[in-house]
Design a protein around this motif. Structure first.
Motif, PDB file in Angstrom:
ATOM      1  N   ILE A 101       1.897   7.039   1.694  1.00  0.00           N
ATOM      2  CA  ILE A 101       2.362   6.354   2.863  1.00  0.00           C
ATOM      3  C   ILE A 101       3.838   5.793   2.127  1.00  0.00           C
ATOM      4  N   ASN A 102       4.483   5.908   2.627  1.00  0.00           N
ATOM      5  CA  ASN A 102       6.228   5.842   2.365  1.00  0.00           C
ATOM      6  C   ASN A 102       6.141   4.721   3.643  1.00  0.00           C
ATOM      7  N   PHE A 103       6.761   3.075   3.163  1.00  0.00           N
ATOM      8  CA  PHE A 103       6.962   1.934   4.009  1.00  0.00           C
ATOM      9  C   PHE A 103       8.873   1.903   4.051  1.00  0.00           C
ATOM     10  N   VAL A 104       9.467   1.944   4.943  1.00  0.00           N
ATOM     11  CA  VAL A 104      11.244   2.774   4.766  1.00  0.00           C
ATOM     12  C   VAL A 104      11.530   1.831   5.552  1.00  0.00           C
ATOM     13  N   HIS A 105      12.195   0.086   4.927  1.00  0.00           N
ATOM     14  CA  HIS A 105      12.761  -0.761   5.634  1.00  0.00           C
ATOM     15  C   HIS A 105      12.040  -0.643   6.945  1.00  0.00           C
ATOM     16  N   SER A 106      10.201  -1.491   6.657  1.00  0.00           N
ATOM     17  CA  SER A 106      10.070  -0.866   7.361  1.00  0.00           C
ATOM     18  C   SER A 106       8.549  -2.758   7.124  1.00  0.00           C
ATOM     19  N   PHE A 107       9.435  -4.060   8.716  1.00  0.00           N
ATOM     20  CA  PHE A 107       9.829  -4.997   7.971  1.00  0.00           C
ATOM     21  C   PHE A 107       7.827  -5.718   8.767  1.00  0.00           C
ATOM     22  N   ASP A 108       7.694  -5.132   9.458  1.00  0.00           N
ATOM     23  CA  ASP A 108       6.696  -5.255  10.383  1.00  0.00           C
ATOM     24  C   ASP A 108       5.440  -4.094   9.872  1.00  0.00           C
ATOM     25  N   GLY A 109       6.145  -3.130   9.335  1.00  0.00           N
ATOM     26  CA  GLY A 109       4.702  -2.561   8.557  1.00  0.00           C
ATOM     27  C   GLY A 109       3.998  -2.760   7.672  1.00  0.00           C
ATOM     28  N   VAL A 110       4.713  -3.864   6.759  1.00  0.00           N
ATOM     29  CA  VAL A 110       4.150  -4.097   5.666  1.00  0.00           C
ATOM     30  C   VAL A 110       3.582  -5.558   6.450  1.00  0.00           C
ATOM     31  N   GLU A 111       4.057  -6.029   7.280  1.00  0.00           N
ATOM     32  CA  GLU A 111       3.188  -7.491   7.542  1.00  0.00           C
ATOM     33  C   GLU A 111       2.248  -6.729   7.997  1.00  0.00           C
ATOM     34  N   LEU A 112       1.703  -5.826   8.696  1.00  0.00           N
ATOM     35  CA  LEU A 112       1.080  -5.144   9.718  1.00  0.00           C
ATOM     36  C   LEU A 112      -0.324  -4.811   8.943  1.00  0.00           C
ATOM     37  N   HIS A 122      -0.875   7.915  -3.037  1.00  0.00           N
ATOM     38  CA  HIS A 122       0.757   7.144  -3.178  1.00  0.00           C
ATOM     39  C   HIS A 122       1.305   5.666  -2.980  1.00  0.00           C
ATOM     40  N   PHE A 123       1.462   4.840  -2.682  1.00  0.00           N
ATOM     41  CA  PHE A 123       1.863   4.136  -1.844  1.00  0.00           C
ATOM     42  C   PHE A 123       2.783   3.665  -2.504  1.00  0.00           C
ATOM     43  N   ARG A 124       4.358   3.175  -1.303  1.00  0.00           N
ATOM     44  CA  ARG A 124       5.772   3.372  -1.947  1.00  0.00           C
ATOM     45  C   ARG A 124       6.048   1.978  -0.880  1.00  0.00           C
ATOM     46  N   GLN A 125       6.876   1.534  -1.246  1.00  0.00           N
ATOM     47  CA  GLN A 125       7.377   0.248   0.068  1.00  0.00           C
ATOM     48  C   GLN A 125       9.152   0.382  -0.332  1.00  0.00           C
ATOM     49  N   PHE A 126       9.962   0.341   0.449  1.00  0.00           N
ATOM     50  CA  PHE A 126      11.615   0.153  -0.329  1.00  0.00           C
ATOM     51  C   PHE A 126      12.453  -0.093   1.108  1.00  0.00           C
ATOM     52  N   PHE A 127      12.079  -1.837   0.472  1.00  0.00           N
ATOM     53  CA  PHE A 127      13.393  -2.729   1.248  1.00  0.00           C
ATOM     54  C   PHE A 127      12.821  -3.044   2.287  1.00  0.00           C
ATOM     55  N   CYS A 128      11.758  -3.369   1.893  1.00  0.00           N
ATOM     56  CA  CYS A 128      10.914  -4.088   3.185  1.00  0.00           C
ATOM     57  C   CYS A 128      10.962  -5.859   3.530  1.00  0.00           C
ATOM     58  N   THR A 129      11.491  -6.286   2.818  1.00  0.00           N
ATOM     59  CA  THR A 129      11.852  -7.889   2.260  1.00  0.00           C
ATOM     60  C   THR A 129      10.092  -8.915   2.596  1.00  0.00           C
ATOM     61  N   ASN A 130       9.634  -7.331   2.302  1.00  0.00           N
ATOM     62  CA  ASN A 130       8.129  -8.802   2.200  1.00  0.00           C
ATOM     63  C   ASN A 130       7.522  -7.976   1.294  1.00  0.00           C
ATOM     64  N   SER A 159      -0.353   6.071  -7.675  1.00  0.00           N
ATOM     65  CA  SER A 159       0.488   5.288  -7.828  1.00  0.00           C
ATOM     66  C   SER A 159       1.200   4.564  -6.937  1.00  0.00           C
ATOM     67  N   VAL A 160       2.176   3.235  -8.002  1.00  0.00           N
ATOM     68  CA  VAL A 160       2.754   2.594  -6.597  1.00  0.00           C
ATOM     69  C   VAL A 160       4.231   2.122  -7.241  1.00  0.00           C
ATOM     70  N   TYR A 161       5.086   2.399  -6.225  1.00  0.00           N
ATOM     71  CA  TYR A 161       6.085   1.931  -6.290  1.00  0.00           C
ATOM     72  C   TYR A 161       7.213   0.456  -5.052  1.00  0.00           C
ATOM     73  N   ILE A 162       6.861  -0.505  -5.673  1.00  0.00           N
ATOM     74  CA  ILE A 162       7.503  -0.939  -4.419  1.00  0.00           C
ATOM     75  C   ILE A 162       9.517  -1.660  -5.015  1.00  0.00           C
ATOM     76  N   LEU A 163      10.441  -1.761  -4.452  1.00  0.00           N
ATOM     77  CA  LEU A 163      11.311  -1.862  -4.324  1.00  0.00           C
ATOM     78  C   LEU A 163      12.160  -2.694  -3.625  1.00  0.00           C
ATOM     79  N   ASP A 164      12.731  -3.367  -3.672  1.00  0.00           N
ATOM     80  CA  ASP A 164      13.565  -4.559  -3.193  1.00  0.00           C
ATOM     81  C   ASP A 164      14.563  -5.377  -3.567  1.00  0.00           C
ATOM     82  N   GLY A 165      15.381  -5.940  -2.404  1.00  0.00           N
ATOM     83  CA  GLY A 165      16.574  -6.350  -3.998  1.00  0.00           C
ATOM     84  C   GLY A 165      16.478  -7.593  -3.899  1.00  0.00           C
ATOM     85  N   LEU A 166      16.739  -8.033  -4.466  1.00  0.00           N
ATOM     86  CA  LEU A 166      16.789  -9.803  -5.073  1.00  0.00           C
ATOM     87  C   LEU A 166      17.641 -10.718  -3.751  1.00  0.00           C
TER      88      LEU A 166
END
Length: 451
Positions: A264-275, A288-296, A315-322
């Protein structure tokens, strides 16, 4: 010397056999024997797989190989800069050549971006027509990937009809997942279970969550079908009317496809991470779980994963901005750090990356101690490691100021040399919200589509 072998006059079949055992560099050297050897260098059996790389330094080589081998190569990957019109044109040229190749079995695009800068307004149609010709001309496609390009995947329903007509009994790998940078505003095409049902040999599939329903998944519960091995789901926005995938459906799918691994890849998915807790189900075989730039960061969902995916999560890969130059703190709903619990419970976890979020020095060590040498990659930025400081009964967290022996402690637990990621090794988008985020995740997403 006169009694020695006459290498220059060997039969062609023997020359080709000899070349088949050599590396690419050694083949080039061997082709200098004489004209006979040079002609054998481009025998179809020696060029069954080609990655056409269209960057400046390799463009001439790819153009030459396309002219010499494009009409018989069996596996073709086109890697190009999607924002360079010259490379896009060259990619179109190669697609046109491949359109006359009846033996092509593997076609994949490997763009630098999910959005292509077309040289003119009609170019996207020509590009699509070239791909359609490949589908219609090739006899037995087994692998088909459009490289997450949104503009091309908007035509998935038509392409699926062509693929169904010509390759329903041969296609094994079908990658239809896209990347949508604006997760709150995009169109959705109409896909139904009937669009995927004809592909009885399918073992690998990527698809956007928008099109994943109970009925679509249930189409893979059929004894006459090949067993599904990899399912890759891209989550962007989530419509309020989207049908929730039931645990009973995942149970049926997992029972019928016992080796299935879900990414499962979350890409710019603000609603997805919340839900996220609405998406996860106990019988979903999450690998494999990944989330990219979801701000949450949904720590409740991380705790859920550690409880329900002990024997599947790899695997778990979580990437967001500072945030204003500092890592984002996350709030745990329990006394224990959710990622420490994940490392403790998930016995197949091999790769872990947490970028953009604050993590305590002691927790970095704890994860390394719990997973040990079974953790193959462990990516934590220098700037995200927090150390608790105290002075005159006042405590606070500083970042990147860990003790000199800290990396050594982590290394001792992992049984391999480890060090935090330095700032200059991180994607620019981690520090600059206006930077191109795709550079941070496109390579990772496209790696899912290599089989």
């Amino acid at each position: 010397m006169a009694a020695g072998p006459r290498w220059g006059s060997l039969p062609s079949v023997l020359i080709v056999d000899i070349l088949s055992y050599l590396s690419h560099e050694d083949r080039l050297k061997a082709s200098s024997v004489n004209k006979r050897w040079r002609n054998c260098l481009f025998h179809p059996s020696l060029w069954s797989k080609i990655k056409f790389q269209l960057g400046f330094s390799k463009r001439h080589r790819s153009r030459f190989l396309a002219d010499r081998c494009g009409r018989f190569v069996r596996e073709a990957v086109i890697k190009f800069n999607a924002h360079n019109c010259l490379e896009v044109r060259e990619g179109m040229r190669i697609i046109t050549i491949l359109g006359s190749n009846k033996n092509l079995q593997h076609f994949a695009l490997f763009p630098s971006s999910c959005h292509i800068e077309w040289p003119d307004s009609n170019f996207v149609n020509r590009f699509l027509n070239g791909i359609e010709t490949i589908v219609q001309i090739s006899r037995r496609l087994r692998h088909f990937s459009l490289g997450c390009v949104e503009e091309l995947l908007e035509h998935s329903n038509h392409l699926l009809q062509l693929l169904s007509k010509h390759h329903s009994q041969s296609l094994k790998h079908l990658f239809l997942a896209s990347v949508k940078e604006d997760s709150e505003n995009y169109g959705i095409i109409w896909l139904t279970p009937d669009d995927l049902r004809p592909f009885y040999q399918l073992t690998h599939l990527s698809i956007d969550y928008d099109y994943l329903t109970n009925s679509v998944l249930e189409s893979f519960v059929d004894r006459s079908r090949a067993k599904l091995e990899r399912l890759i789901i891209h989550v962007h926005g989530i419509e309020s009317t989207h049908e929730k995938i039931s645990n009973a459906t995942w149970q049926m799918v997992s029972a019928h496809n016992p080796v299935l691994e879900v990414t499962i890849n979350f890409v710019h998915s603000f609603d997805g991470v919340e839900l996220l807790l609405d998406i996860l189900q106990p019988n979903l075989p999450l690998a494999h779980f990944r989330q990219f730039f979801c701000t949450n960061l949904n720590t409740a969902a991380i705790n859920y994963m550690s409880t329900h995916y002990r024997n599947s999560l790899q695997s778990v890969y979580i990437l967001d901005g500072l945030m204003d130059g500092y890592p984002v703190p996350y709030i745990s709903q329990t006394d224990e750090d959710p990622f420490v619990m994940l490392a403790w419970r998930c016995n197949k976890l091999q790769n872990f990356s947490l970028i953009g979020y604050e993590i305590l020095e002691d927790d970095v060590i704890a994860i390394a101690r719990l997973r040990g040498h079974s953790l193959k990659s462990y990516n934590i930025p220098h700037c995200c490691i927090a150390v608790e400081e105290e002075e005159e009964h006042i405590s606070w967290f500083s970042h990147g100021c860990y003790a000199p022996e800290f990396p050594q402690k982590v290394s001792e637990n992992l049984k391999w040399n480890w060090s935090p990621i330095e700032d200059d090794e991180l994607p620019l988008a981690v520090f600059d919200i206006s930077a191109d985020a795709e550079r941070a995740y496109m390579r990772i997403l496209l790696s899912d589509q290599q089989v």
